[in-house]
Design an enzyme around this catalytic site. Sequence first.
Site, short mmCIF file in Angstrom:
data_model
loop_
_atom_site.label_atom_id
_atom_site.label_comp_id
_atom_site.label_asym_id
_atom_site.label_seq_id
_atom_site.Cartn_x
_atom_site.Cartn_y
_atom_site.Cartn_z
N TRP A 102 24.12 -28.13 6.55
CA TRP A 102 25.19 -27.61 7.40
C TRP A 102 26.47 -28.38 7.18
O TRP A 102 27.56 -27.81 7.16
CB TRP A 102 24.79 -27.63 8.88
N ASP A 169 30.15 -30.63 14.63
CA ASP A 169 29.21 -29.52 14.75
C ASP A 169 27.98 -30.05 15.49
O ASP A 169 27.19 -30.80 14.93
CB ASP A 169 28.84 -29.01 13.35
N LYS A 193 20.30 -22.86 19.39
CA LYS A 193 19.40 -24.01 19.29
C LYS A 193 19.12 -24.60 20.68
O LYS A 193 17.99 -24.89 21.01
CB LYS A 193 19.97 -25.09 18.37
C1 LIG Z 1 21.85 -23.57 12.80
C2 LIG Z 1 22.99 -24.43 12.47
C3 LIG Z 1 24.19 -23.94 11.91
C4 LIG Z 1 24.36 -22.48 11.55
O1 LIG Z 1 24.62 -21.77 12.69
P1 LIG Z 1 24.93 -20.19 12.62
O2 LIG Z 1 25.15 -19.90 14.06
O3 LIG Z 1 23.75 -19.53 12.02
O4 LIG Z 1 26.15 -20.00 11.80
C5 LIG Z 1 25.21 -24.82 11.67
N1 LIG Z 1 25.10 -26.12 11.97
C6 LIG Z 1 23.98 -26.64 12.50
C7 LIG Z 1 23.90 -28.09 12.79
C8 LIG Z 1 22.89 -25.81 12.76
O5 LIG Z 1 21.76 -26.33 13.28
#
Ligand SMILES: *Cc1c(COP(=O)(O)O)cnc(C)c1O
Length: 357
Positions: A102, A169, A193
């Site tokens: 990511w 993020d 998540k």
């Molecule tokens: C799952 C995840 C993403 C991707 O998220 P999307 O909503 O599918 O774009 C990005 N960063 C992290 C840390 C993630 O766990």
Amino acid sequence: MNKVHNFSAGPCILPQSVLEEASRAVVDFNNSGLSLIEISHRSKPFVDVMEEARSLVKELLELPERYEVLFLQGGATLGFLTTAYNYLPVGAKAAYIDTGTWASGAIKEAKLLGDVDVIASSADSGYNHIPKNIVVPNDAAYLHFTSNNTIYGTQFQDFPKSDIPVVCDMSSDIFSKRIKADDFAMIYAGAQKNMGPAGTVVYIIDKEQLGKTGRKIPTYLDLEKHISKDSMLNTPPVFPIYVSMLTLRWMRDLGGVDAIEKRNNEKARVMYNAIDSNPLFKGHATADSRSHMNATFMLNDESLSETFDSMWKAAGISGLKGHRSVGGYRASMYNALPVESVQVLADVMAELARVNG
Ligand SMILES: *Cc1c(COP(=O)(O)O)cnc(C)c1O
């Protein structure tokens, strides 16, 4: 209904009470005779949902006045590009920490708009740790990092010290533990998540750090525009926002992030003890970088995998297969996962060792 122990990495487990209330709202929202998903997003009942969701985020993270909360679309993936558009001035460079899939996705998008300085990376060791002693350059426009690396099972234990604005993020560990949210210019997190279903992403923004890039920003990526419209620039994803609001209420009623952190610490203790005390398993992440959200581990002897797989499936466990880039197993222990589920997994692992040790 049979109880399933849901270790899925995302989309993932949500509180049972939230699922039940959400399913009722799809048929009849607040005894209105209308479904939540067949009313106008501009109607008072939905505006109230949006406002409650935004204010619960402020309450749970104890955000100062200058912070705004948005519920947008495009997932964290669009957040990678949104970050660069809103924080990277033309001709400037940004500092990024590369701790996995990511984080490198975010780097790739920022490179579309300017220079990226990857100031630390754990790529050479299969992303099995969080780099230490990171020095953040003062001449970069902002620092970006990924607080929890969902795929590799690593997590920042302490955030890097920075004198420049920080964007994070937090998709896979938001609301999982106490943080100092006002250290961040922006936090963003896909809902699926720790907060709700896929389809919305929360942005937590220090307003005072916006509007400094001199860029023309495409409408949907312009955070100032979204703020000026109270997160209703266009039709918001009403159902994911509603379910997120219910989950945020659930977190508040549980005692907020401190209470959730305690539960998560206990789950991580049981899980990592099950790995470390068992001669048949080894962890992927180094001990000092282990994630409390996603534990990655493998069998020392692959030939036991069929036996192990059938044992955990028989115990009602679901979603334990590791990500294809790491292999082995990944136990995701998001906020809604009960401690008992982790105990069930730990018992199965111990049983495997008892029979095959
Ligand atoms: C799952 C995840 C993403 C991707 O998220 P999307 O909503 O599918 O774009 C990005 N960063 C992290 C840390 C993630 O766990």
